[in-house]
Design a protein around this motif. Structure first.
Motif, PDB file in Angstrom:
ATOM      1  N   ARG A   9     -41.331 -23.607 -10.115  1.00  0.00           N
ATOM      2  CA  ARG A   9     -40.596 -25.097 -10.239  1.00  0.00           C
ATOM      3  C   ARG A   9     -41.613 -26.258 -11.209  1.00  0.00           C
ATOM      4  O   ARG A   9     -42.877 -26.153 -11.612  1.00  0.00           O
ATOM      5  CB  ARG A   9     -40.597 -25.705  -9.022  1.00  0.00           C
ATOM      6  N   GLU A  72     -37.881 -31.389  -3.222  1.00  0.00           N
ATOM      7  CA  GLU A  72     -35.848 -31.442  -2.569  1.00  0.00           C
ATOM      8  C   GLU A  72     -35.074 -32.258  -3.259  1.00  0.00           C
ATOM      9  O   GLU A  72     -35.738 -32.158  -4.729  1.00  0.00           O
ATOM     10  CB  GLU A  72     -36.457 -33.462  -1.149  1.00  0.00           C
ATOM     11  N   ASP A  73     -34.253 -31.421  -3.285  1.00  0.00           N
ATOM     12  CA  ASP A  73     -32.938 -32.373  -4.679  1.00  0.00           C
ATOM     13  C   ASP A  73     -32.929 -33.840  -4.274  1.00  0.00           C
ATOM     14  O   ASP A  73     -33.203 -34.543  -4.019  1.00  0.00           O
ATOM     15  CB  ASP A  73     -31.968 -31.346  -4.572  1.00  0.00           C
ATOM     16  N   GLU A  74     -31.730 -34.435  -5.216  1.00  0.00           N
ATOM     17  CA  GLU A  74     -31.034 -35.151  -5.168  1.00  0.00           C
ATOM     18  C   GLU A  74     -30.849 -35.773  -4.309  1.00  0.00           C
ATOM     19  O   GLU A  74     -30.468 -37.137  -3.776  1.00  0.00           O
ATOM     20  CB  GLU A  74     -30.550 -35.723  -6.456  1.00  0.00           C
ATOM     21  N   ASP A  75     -30.203 -35.050  -2.905  1.00  0.00           N
ATOM     22  CA  ASP A  75     -29.441 -35.936  -1.743  1.00  0.00           C
ATOM     23  C   ASP A  75     -30.755 -35.598  -0.811  1.00  0.00           C
ATOM     24  O   ASP A  75     -30.394 -35.735   0.286  1.00  0.00           O
ATOM     25  CB  ASP A  75     -28.286 -34.636  -1.467  1.00  0.00           C
ATOM     26  N   ARG A  78     -34.079 -29.653   0.929  1.00  0.00           N
ATOM     27  CA  ARG A  78     -35.175 -29.234   0.839  1.00  0.00           C
ATOM     28  C   ARG A  78     -34.444 -28.039  -0.401  1.00  0.00           C
ATOM     29  O   ARG A  78     -33.813 -28.002   0.389  1.00  0.00           O
ATOM     30  CB  ARG A  78     -36.242 -28.509   1.679  1.00  0.00           C
ATOM     31  N   ARG A  79     -35.217 -27.410  -2.104  1.00  0.00           N
ATOM     32  CA  ARG A  79     -34.645 -27.114  -2.363  1.00  0.00           C
ATOM     33  C   ARG A  79     -34.514 -25.345  -1.815  1.00  0.00           C
ATOM     34  O   ARG A  79     -33.170 -25.347  -2.844  1.00  0.00           O
ATOM     35  CB  ARG A  79     -35.066 -27.044  -3.665  1.00  0.00           C
ATOM     36  N   ASN A  82     -30.996 -24.239  -0.105  1.00  0.00           N
ATOM     37  CA  ASN A  82     -29.891 -23.637  -0.907  1.00  0.00           C
ATOM     38  C   ASN A  82     -30.091 -22.662  -1.333  1.00  0.00           C
ATOM     39  O   ASN A  82     -30.095 -22.452  -2.534  1.00  0.00           O
ATOM     40  CB  ASN A  82     -30.168 -25.460  -2.199  1.00  0.00           C
ATOM     41  N   ASP A  85     -29.730 -22.831  -5.533  1.00  0.00           N
ATOM     42  CA  ASP A  85     -31.358 -22.203  -6.000  1.00  0.00           C
ATOM     43  C   ASP A  85     -31.620 -21.413  -7.029  1.00  0.00           C
ATOM     44  O   ASP A  85     -32.044 -20.557  -6.494  1.00  0.00           O
ATOM     45  CB  ASP A  85     -32.664 -23.594  -5.029  1.00  0.00           C
TER      46      ASP A  85
END
Length: 327
Positions: A9, A72-75, A78-79, A82, A85
């Motif tokens: 990442r 985490e993503d924009e919302d 946790r990525r 998803n 991802d």
């Protein structure tokens, strides 16, 4: 082809990951290391490029820093939770691939996450033996990683070479068996009818159906698989043996092909030479039982017992004028 796939990442210690990649490239070469940031050309289909790299890699390095599990993503989700991802998707596919070695690489003091902190598809990751890279012992840690990767690279290279050799041999066998193999004998006192009868008995001894058809230019002896095999392969998997006498010699032609209709009008030579119909499953059957050389050996034994002999100067494979031994 990229033998080593590096997944990390960018928000999780990209400097350390970059240092790791530089060392891998120096040790194994640029074409052996795939990193999504550097290895995907502008305008390329990201998903297809990733799939292609995963399909050719033999070692997948999951670089895990201290934030890898929690980013985490924009919302605020946790990525890793998803399914879309990319890091999660890459890792799931690598874990599912039977011939890819997945190596968790722990950096910046990160620890292996427990199964309770991973989504279900990623939980097999905890069973993989992790390698820790520390700044204090960087060179020694990286060397240990490189040695492990070299073992994986060498195993994959050996396996790949073995597969290629096996495919090449199979292709050669298919090509050879799909052509008509031919030998000519000085017949002596041998009787063509007796030879045909011996071939029929030979086929039946292999639990094959057999028939003999006499034509103006010779005799055709056929053996074919049981009905179940014909249904499976979608064809009559037949071995044709043509016996064509003339001027004190006997020309014997052998080729996989079709089952003949006794009522049809054909010449033996044309039927055997021009109607080969070999498929992989059929070739496997002939090869396993060595039926082609055994048919020739049977004829040769009968001819020799009758005072004849093989004229090796005329042995050939139809369609290959330079061929020598037809075995």
């Amino acid at each position: 082809m990229s033998g080593i796939f590096v997944s990390y990442r960018r928000a999780d210690a990209p400097d350390v990951a970059g240092r790791l990649v530089d060392g891998l490239v120096a040790r194994f070469g640029r074409n052996q290391v795939f990193v999504d940031v550097d290895s995907i050309e502008g305008g390329a289909d990201f998903e297809k490029r990733i799939d292609r790299a995963l399909g050719t890699c033999h070692a997948f390095l999951a670089v895990i820093g201290r934030r890898w599990i929690t980013i985490e993503d924009e919302d605020g989700r946790r990525r890793l939770d998803n399914p879309e991802d990319w890091v999660r998707s890459e890792l799931v596919r690598a874990l599912e691939a039977p011939d890819v070695e997945v190596l968790p690489v722990l950096i910046n003091g990160a620890k292996m996450p427990g199964t309770d902190r991973l989504p279900a598809p990623l939980r097999p990751l905890v069973k993989q033996q992790a390698i820790e890279l520390t700044s204090k012992h960087w060179r020694a840690d990286v060397e240990r990683l490189h040695e492990r990767l070299e073992g994986s690279v060498n195993r994959r290279a050996r396996a790949t070479r073995g597969i290629r050799r096996g495919v090449a041999r199979a292709q050669d066998q298919v090509e050879n068996l799909s052509r008509t193999q031919q030998r000519t004998y000085r017949i002596g006192n041998a009787d063509v009818g007796a030879i045909a009868g011996s071939l029929t008995g030979f086929f039946r001894g292999q639990k094959m159906e057999s028939q003999t058809i006499v034509r103006h230019d010779g005799t055709l002896v056929q053996g074919r698989h049981p009905t179940g095999w014909r249904s499976f392969s979608g064809m009559s998997a037949t071995l044709n043996v043509g016996l064509q006498p003339g001027d004190g010699v006997l020309t014997v032609s052998v080729a996989p092909g079709r089952w003949a209709d006794k009522a049809a009008i054909f010449s033996v030579g044309t039927f055997v030479a021009l109607w080969p119909l070999a498929v992989t499953s059929v070739v496997g059957f002939w090869r396993q039982r060595n039926l082609v050389p055994r048919a020739f050996n049977l004829v040769e034994q009968i001819v020799t017992d009758a005072g004849g002999a093989e004229d090796v100067t005329r042995r050939r494979t139809v369609g290959d004028p330079d061929a020598g031994d037809a075995n």
